[in-house]
Design an enzyme around this catalytic site. Structure first.
Site, mmCIF file in Angstrom:
data_model
loop_
_atom_site.group_PDB
_atom_site.id
_atom_site.type_symbol
_atom_site.label_atom_id
_atom_site.label_comp_id
_atom_site.label_asym_id
_atom_site.label_seq_id
_atom_site.Cartn_x
_atom_site.Cartn_y
_atom_site.Cartn_z
ATOM 1 N N HIS A 1 39.730 -4.682 -78.740
ATOM 2 C CA HIS A 1 40.907 -5.166 -79.692
ATOM 3 C C HIS A 1 40.518 -5.016 -81.216
ATOM 4 O O HIS A 1 41.551 -4.820 -81.936
ATOM 5 C CB HIS A 1 41.601 -6.386 -79.191
ATOM 6 C CG HIS A 1 42.166 -6.209 -78.019
ATOM 7 N ND1 HIS A 1 41.938 -6.676 -76.843
ATOM 8 C CD2 HIS A 1 43.679 -6.058 -77.860
ATOM 9 C CE1 HIS A 1 42.786 -6.437 -76.012
ATOM 10 N NE2 HIS A 1 43.919 -6.262 -76.611
ATOM 11 N N GLU B 1 50.532 -3.179 -66.901
ATOM 12 C CA GLU B 1 49.260 -3.132 -67.240
ATOM 13 C C GLU B 1 48.150 -3.330 -66.258
ATOM 14 O O GLU B 1 47.042 -3.212 -66.609
ATOM 15 C CB GLU B 1 49.052 -3.775 -68.716
ATOM 16 C CG GLU B 1 49.216 -5.272 -68.801
ATOM 17 C CD GLU B 1 49.125 -5.767 -70.131
ATOM 18 O OE1 GLU B 1 48.387 -4.880 -71.027
ATOM 19 O OE2 GLU B 1 49.401 -6.985 -70.467
ATOM 20 N N ASP C 1 44.999 -1.466 -71.049
ATOM 21 C CA ASP C 1 44.666 -2.398 -69.835
ATOM 22 C C ASP C 1 44.646 -1.572 -68.399
ATOM 23 O O ASP C 1 43.904 -1.487 -67.669
ATOM 24 C CB ASP C 1 45.209 -3.751 -69.757
ATOM 25 C CG ASP C 1 44.628 -4.674 -70.623
ATOM 26 O OD1 ASP C 1 43.499 -4.752 -70.603
ATOM 27 O OD2 ASP C 1 45.365 -5.231 -71.498
ATOM 28 N N CYS D 1 53.366 1.173 -74.660
ATOM 29 C CA CYS D 1 52.977 0.592 -76.014
ATOM 30 C C CYS D 1 51.596 0.615 -75.995
ATOM 31 O O CYS D 1 50.915 0.067 -77.123
ATOM 32 C CB CYS D 1 53.729 -0.675 -76.367
ATOM 33 S SG CYS D 1 52.858 -1.842 -74.980
HETATM 34 C C1 PEP Z 1 47.725 -2.700 -73.485
HETATM 35 O O1 PEP Z 1 46.924 -3.273 -72.665
HETATM 36 O O2 PEP Z 1 48.035 -1.365 -73.381
HETATM 37 C C2 PEP Z 1 48.039 -3.384 -74.653
HETATM 38 C C3 PEP Z 1 49.235 -2.721 -75.371
HETATM 39 O O3 PEP Z 1 48.019 -4.571 -74.792
HETATM 40 P P1 PEP Z 1 46.466 -4.979 -75.267
HETATM 41 O O4 PEP Z 1 45.818 -3.870 -76.003
HETATM 42 O O5 PEP Z 1 46.749 -6.119 -76.549
HETATM 43 O O6 PEP Z 1 45.937 -5.589 -74.256
HETATM 44 MG MG MG Z 2 47.066 -5.368 -72.640
#
Ligand code: PEP
Ligand code: MG
Length: 747
Positions: A353, A595, A619, A666
């Site tokens: 992250h 996800e 994820d 996303c």
């Molecule tokens: C993902 O898992 O693709 C997502 C957009 O959420 P994050 O990266 O915050 O886990």
């Molecule tokens: Mg995620």
């Protein structure tokens, strides 16, 4: 291995090993050879038994003798009479003529043979299984030590690197871009070892800081001693010992001398304390060696005071490169944005992250630079190459001017891309693919607005939670969400509910788990804490009054019951607000993230219940491929173009289409130009990505026809391996004149 770790350098570590192995195995010789790849030779690095003068002089060509054979086969060779083996060849400078028994074991690190450890015996004998397994175990442990020493240029007599500052430290590409700047190392509080080498001009000031911290520590100890006056006297004696140590000339004067030599109080304290710890640890007397622990503890107490007394006094350079062993989102967000040019972390990967956050802020980053000596590079000039994952420390003018050119070209390139800002994301045959932006900070709203995005496709609400020291209240959250929603109103904004856990921790709500990515994450935490969840939902609903562009997204959905429960809590939050007199509370659109593989297989039933689906590929990739997104050791296996991921994404799209539920991507996959081309061809109707990726993806869309993208998808869908998919898509991008997206920074 403890002795090896304590050795001051690799040469001595290898000497310890050869001596100890020779003794334990009752062998006549133990030697270690390391491979010099440019010269294609194995070099004798340490020996106990052969002629010591031969060390670093004897070089064996890669195709000669038993040592080379062990390395070539990457397997042990165990012989009762080495001279009878067809490849045996005698090394004249080593005086090894008398040996028969031979056991050679390769030293392998991440699939690469780095050298060979061998034992030899005068008599004819083959080594028994226990000896073989012992040597294999030692070789396996040694491999990591050697790989690290090689990376930091500590292998003298082999090819003597790192004397060359233009050889970069290798890490993983985190966020794209390159930067030249000055490093500031951040480190966890009260961790002596993590304190960086930092210089000071203010000697008097630092001495004062140190003396104040010592006095504060003394006061703490006296107060503690008072409180425990009822304890037995022998326990109280410990405090007397601490207080005595605090007065000791060794501790005080040595630290002050180090400050006078130009070091910061924390660095000076670190060196004094660790020097004493080492001295005490090496003592034979058990009582004295245990005192090492007390000295370390006392050192930490003083350090804690130094840190809290000087908190907030850190001055950032105008071109700060933030460096840390384990960079956290709050540390990153603490630096004024206009002063931060790059970030470097020795752990994590491009899917962590922190890397995603850096990407959202448009700041180049390198992750997983495991060998970087972080505490030795504070205040140094660094070049960070976020495309290749390279870090140069105090490089030559030649390297700096090369990167200056790249930065110049990049600026030109982004100006060109900026021209597309007001143009629609539309294919050459007129198909529109709206692009949304991923966000998580209030400070990046301006750049999001200027990016030409058609709304916010993912606002990660956990980031504002992470930079506070307690849960933000309903009013506080309402204010934040109102700013986010109004920044794009009337265009849609997707606020995702709190997604903590995994690698996103709140300092005030610690979650300690063996397996955090398979643990208490996302919606699981929210449903277990309706108090926190309802507060957030109410804040979102209140923030959207009269804007009506709110979309709420639920993270980490694994089962239908979670969707049902979350939907009822949204209703509940709305009803409570209505009861409280809030009017004009429109019901927002609610979406679920897909996800987790279980949600892929149940998209059908999830899609029936929600207004939209958003695929979180970050994820999804980690769960489908069983690759921890935060682990640099397996980052090479993490690939959003893996055929299984492509099939999963396609399956979600087709199931959602059946219910006419809009679906978008996303995860970072949407911002990867090659993958975005694939998603266009697959049939997605919108994508959401970081602000830096958005113009690049728009460029791709505007240069391809939908038909062409569909054909490409049909082709690569049959490919069996990710690299083939990427190569095919990259070729298509190059053919369309978009090669600059594949070799960024190197045009
Ligand atoms: C993902 O898992 O693709 C997502 C957009 O959420 P994050 O990266 O915050 O886990
Ligand atoms: Mg995620």
């Amino acid at each position: 291995m403890q002795e090896v770790t304590a050795a001051p350098n690799l040469d001595q570590a290898l000497n310890v090993i050869v001596q100890r192995v020779k003794n334990v195995m009752n062998a006549d010789v133990c030697s270690i050879y390391l491979s010099d790849f440019p010269a294609r030779q194995h070099v004798l690095m340490a020996t106990d038994g052969l002629n010591p003068n031969a060390v670093s002089k004897v070089r064996i060509d890669f195709n000669k003798g038993l040592i080379s054979k062990v390395a070539e086969l990457a397997e042990p060779i165990n012989l009762d009479s080495a001279p009878s083996h067809p490849v045996y060849f005698f090394l004249p400078d080593t005086q090894e003529e008398n040996y028969h028994g031979f056991l050679g074991v390769p030293i392998v690190h991440h699939g690469q043979v780095l050298g060979v450890i061998s034992v030899q015996q005068t008599e004819k004998r083959s080594f028994v299984e226990e000896e073989l397994t012992l040597l294999v175990t030692i070789a396996a442990q040694l491999a990591g030590v050697i790989a690290h020493a090689d990376a930091v240029g500590e292998i003298s007599g082999l090819h003597g690197h790192r004397t060359n500052p233009d050889k970069p430290f290798k890490g993983l590409a985190g966020a794209p871009g390159v930067a030249i700047g000055c490093s500031i190392v951040v480190y966890p509080a009260s961790d002596l070892e993590a304190v960086p080498n930092r210089k000071t001009d203010d000697i008097e000031g630092e001495i004062k800081v140190f003396e104040t911290a010592v006095e504060e520590t003394r006061q703490d100890l006296l107060a503690l001693q008072d409180r425990i006056s009822e304890l037995p006297t022998e326990d109280q004696a410990l405090f007397d010992a601490y207080l005595l140590m605090l007065k000791s000339k060794n501790l005080i004067e040595n630290t002050i001398d180090r400050i006078k030599a130009g070091y910061w109080a924390s660095t000076a304290l670190r060196d004094t304390v660790l020097e004493h710890v080492k001295l005490f640890t090496s003592m034979e007397d058990d009582y004295l060696s245990e005192r090492a622990q007390d000295i370390r503890d006392l050192g930490k107490r003083i350090l804690m005071h130094i840190q809290s007394d000087t908190k907030g006094s850190l001055v950032y350079y105008d071109n700060t490169i933030l460096v840390s062993d384990e960079l956290t989102a709050p540390a990153l967000m603490e630096v004024p944005k206009e002063k931060l040019v790059a970030v470097v972390s020795s752990s994590g990967s491009g899917s962590s992250h922190v890397a995603i956050l850096a990407r959202a802020m448009g700041i180049p980053s390198v992750m997983g630079a495991t060998d970087l000596p972080t505490n030795q590079i504070d205040g140094q000039i660094l070049v960070v190459d976020g495309y290749q994952g390279n870090i140069y420390i105090q490089p030559s003018h030649r390297v700096i001017s090369e990167f200056e050119k790249i930065i110049e070209e990049e600026n030109k390139f982004s100006l060109e891309l900026n021209n597309l800002k007001d143009m629609p994301a539309e294919t050459t045959d007129g198909v529109r693919l709206p692009l949304y932006v991923n966000s998580g900070l209030l400070s990046d709203l301006t750049s999001s607005q200027g990016s030409g995005a058609e709304g916010i496709g993912l606002y990660r609400t956990e980031f504002p939670f992470m930079i506070r020291d307690r849960f933000p209240g309903e009013d506080e959250q309402t204010k934040i969400y109102r700013q986010v929603l109004s920044s794009f109103a009337p265009s849609p904004v997707v606020l995702r509910t709190l997604d903590i856990g995994g690698d996103k921790n709140l300092s005030y709500f610690p979650i300690k788990e063996e397996n955090p990515f398979l643990g208490w994450r996302g919606i699981r935490v929210s449903l277990d804490h309706p108090d926190i969840f309802i507060t957030q939902l109410k804040a979102m609903l209140r923030a959207s009054i009269d804007l009506d562009n709110l979309n709420i997204l639920l993270p980490m959905i694994t089962s239908v019951s979670e969707v049902n429960d979350a939907l009822s809590l949204v209703q509940k939050a709305r009803n409570e607000l209505l009861e409280d007199g809030y009017a004009n509370l429109k019901m927002p659109r609610i979406g679920a993230m897909v996800e987790v593989p279980s949600a892929v297989y149940q998209t059908n039933v999830i899609a029936k219940r929600v207004d939209f689906i958003s695929i979180g590929t970050n994820d999804l990739v980690q769960y489908i491929l069983a690759v921890d997104r935060n682990n640099s050791d397996v980052a090479g296996l993490y690939d959003c173009l893996h055929p299984s991921v492509i099939q999963a994404v396609k399956q979600v799209l087709r199931q959602a289409e059946r219910h006419k539920t809009p679906v978008s991507v996303c995860g970072e996959m949407a911002g990867d130009p090659a993958a975005a081309l694939l998603l266009l061809g697959m049939g997605f109707e919108s994508l959401s990505m970081s602000v830096v990726a958005l113009p690049k993806v728009k460029w791709v869309i505007r240069n391809f026809s939908f038909q062409h993208a569909q054909d490409l998808f049909a082709e690569v869908e049959n490919f069996e391996e990710a690299p083939d998919v990427r190569a095919y898509l990259n070729k298509a991008l190059e053919k369309a004149g978009l090669g600059g997206l594949i070799h960024p920074g190197k045009q």
